[in-house]
Motif scaffolding. Structure first.
Motif, PDB file in Angstrom:
ATOM      1  N   UNK A 262       0.806  -1.215   0.000  1.00 37.29           N
ATOM      2  CA  UNK A 262       0.000   0.000   0.000  1.00 37.29           C
ATOM      3  C   UNK A 262       0.845   1.274   0.000  1.00 37.29           C
ATOM      4  N   UNK A 263       1.871   1.277   0.835  1.00 34.36           N
ATOM      5  CA  UNK A 263       2.575   2.536   1.076  1.00 34.36           C
ATOM      6  C   UNK A 263       3.867   2.711   0.271  1.00 34.36           C
ATOM      7  N   UNK A 264       4.135   1.785  -0.624  1.00 33.82           N
ATOM      8  CA  UNK A 264       5.296   1.951  -1.508  1.00 33.82           C
ATOM      9  C   UNK A 264       4.892   2.812  -2.703  1.00 33.82           C
ATOM     10  N   UNK A 265       4.565   4.062  -2.403  1.00 38.71           N
ATOM     11  CA  UNK A 265       4.079   4.983  -3.444  1.00 38.71           C
ATOM     12  C   UNK A 265       4.886   6.273  -3.403  1.00 38.71           C
ATOM     13  N   UNK A 266       5.078   6.936  -4.547  1.00 37.13           N
ATOM     14  CA  UNK A 266       5.772   8.225  -4.559  1.00 37.13           C
ATOM     15  C   UNK A 266       4.905   9.305  -3.921  1.00 37.13           C
ATOM     16  N   UNK A 274      -2.841   5.632  -3.479  1.00 34.03           N
ATOM     17  CA  UNK A 274      -3.223   4.847  -2.306  1.00 34.03           C
ATOM     18  C   UNK A 274      -4.633   4.285  -2.457  1.00 34.03           C
ATOM     19  N   UNK A 275      -5.547   5.117  -2.958  1.00 35.69           N
ATOM     20  CA  UNK A 275      -6.921   4.650  -3.174  1.00 35.69           C
ATOM     21  C   UNK A 275      -6.954   3.542  -4.225  1.00 35.69           C
ATOM     22  N   UNK A 276      -6.176   3.742  -5.279  1.00 31.53           N
ATOM     23  CA  UNK A 276      -6.141   2.745  -6.348  1.00 31.53           C
ATOM     24  C   UNK A 276      -5.593   1.416  -5.848  1.00 31.53           C
ATOM     25  N   UNK A 277      -4.549   1.486  -5.042  1.00 30.62           N
ATOM     26  CA  UNK A 277      -3.948   0.245  -4.524  1.00 30.62           C
ATOM     27  C   UNK A 277      -4.886  -0.453  -3.533  1.00 30.62           C
ATOM     28  N   UNK A 278      -5.630   0.325  -2.752  1.00 30.45           N
ATOM     29  CA  UNK A 278      -6.601  -0.266  -1.826  1.00 30.45           C
ATOM     30  C   UNK A 278      -7.674  -1.016  -2.604  1.00 30.45           C
ATOM     31  N   UNK A 279      -8.139  -0.394  -3.689  1.00 32.72           N
ATOM     32  CA  UNK A 279      -9.129  -1.042  -4.541  1.00 32.72           C
ATOM     33  C   UNK A 279      -8.537  -2.289  -5.200  1.00 32.72           C
TER      34      UNK A 279
END
Length: 381
Positions: A262-266, A274-279
């Motif tokens: 989830x949190x390996x995002x720029x 984050x929303x996209x990865x949660x989905x």
């Protein structure tokens, strides 16, 4: 696909649809002679007539009509046992108002948090369809439904069922499950009556889908009339020692590596990512339960819960789950290269485990079984 298992599951899913129909105040589709002849509960006759009219299946209608007096039909006996297991969670409160079943609304689970069954002060969910976020969405004190609200909801339900696009030939089990979710999520499965003070805190949708999932497992395992009869006898005589043999399995699946994924995002566009990865994680769980259902030839009503990176589902004892779960785990390893994996554990369920308060122990056992896989998640790959 094992069509007979899915057919029985659909019958079990609709075994109490008559409760919905009968609360509308509409004329009964049966007469007194039919009522006296079959000697069963009225809602079972309402349900049977609904199946005959809309699914055009006399055999399924007979199973549903006879599920309270199931002798002579293996399928009806299996639905009856599944119905008992699914309804054993019902709490009672003798202080509840014993109004008509058409007036009862579903108790909000949040209103009951931390309360005992003798507390009759509750907030009720207005009768509406799932996904209605209007002013009628939030729970209210002293809310009552009434025949008019049931009629309006039933009319929308019937309109959907009558649509040729919906029911070309024979709608699959998943379609009926989605329809039940939309229209029955706020209908109480049991209501306070002059005989029993049932707390209306379980929806008709939830009760029906669990009944369907259990019936599918029992039928897939080849449960015989003699086995059902023995369990029913031990239940009526409260012989716990005769209720200890497993009848199905509870599967728990957990995604491992969620936080890192989830949190390996720029930083730039982090909120959207984050929303996209949660989905995306939810879709991974959906893919997992779909795979397990397809590989085991089980209907989607066997899925009890799916959310928050974990899922629980019912599984027949006769199916060898090991090769199925290993193939699923391997697929995730290959797709995510170990950054995201699925851990699957299980616990056997016996009839005694459905007694109120006991099921949570098995829920925890299945979860703990999945946790143990974390230390050895690469041992099979």
């Amino acid at each position: 696909m094992n069509e007979q298992v899915h057919k029985l599951a659909t019958a079990a899913l609709l075994h109490d649809i008559g409760k919905f129909w009968s609360r509308t105040g509409k004329d009964r589709p049966f007469d007194q002679q039919e009522r006296d002849y079959f000697g069963t509960y009225d809602h079972a006759l309402w349900s049977a007539h609904f199946i005959e009219q809309n699914l055009k299946d006399k055999e399924m209608a007979n199973w549903v009509r006879d599920h309270h007096n199931p002798e002579g039909s293996r399928e009806a006996m299996i639905i009856s046992l599944a119905d008992w297991c699914s309804s054993s969670e019902r709490a009672e409160n003798e202080e509840l108002d014993r109004g008509g079943s058409e007036d009862a609304c579903l108790v909000s689970i949040f209103a009951r948090a931390g309360r005992n069954n003798n507390d009759s002060s509750n907030a009720y969910l207005p009768l509406t369809y799932h996904g209605d976020f209007s002013a009628d969405f939030m729970p209210k004190d002293g809310e009552k439904a009434g025949e008019k609200k049931y009629q309006d909801l039933w009319d929308e339900f019937e309109k959907t069922v009558a649509n040729p696009e919906f029911n070309k030939g024979h709608a699959p089990h998943a379609t009926w499950l989605a329809l039940m979710r939309r229209f029955c999520s706020r209908i109480p499965a049991a209501t306070p009556t002059r005989y029993r003070g049932y707390v209306p805190d379980i929806s008709l949708y939830d009760h029906s889908r669990i009944t369907a999932g259990l019936a599918a497992c029992f039928y897939a395992d080849g449960m015989t009339e003699e086995a059902v009869r023995a369990i029913r006898t031990n239940l009526s005589e409260k012989n716990v020692s005769g209720l200890e043999d497993p009848v199905c399995r509870l599967i728990c699946g957990k995604l491992s590596g969620i936080q890192d994924f989830l949190y390996a995002v720029p930083r730039k566009g982090a909120t959207k990512t984050l929303k996209a990865r949660s989905f995306y994680l939810q879709l991974v769980c959906e893919a997992c339960v779909t795979y397990l259902c397809e590989q085991s030839d089980m209907p989607p009503s066997t899925v009890i819960y799916n959310g928050g990176g974990r899922f629980y589902m019912l599984f027949p004892l006769s199916k060898d789950i090991a090769p199925i779960t290993q193939a699923l785990e391997q697929a995730l390893v290959e797709e995510f290269h170990g950054s995201l994996s699925v851990l699957i554990g299980s616990a056997d369920l016996a009839p005694k485990d459905f007694i109120m308060g006991k099921f949570t122990e098995k829920w925890r056992e299945a979860s703990d079984s999945a946790k143990l896989k974390k230390a050895q998640k690469y041992s099979q790959h």
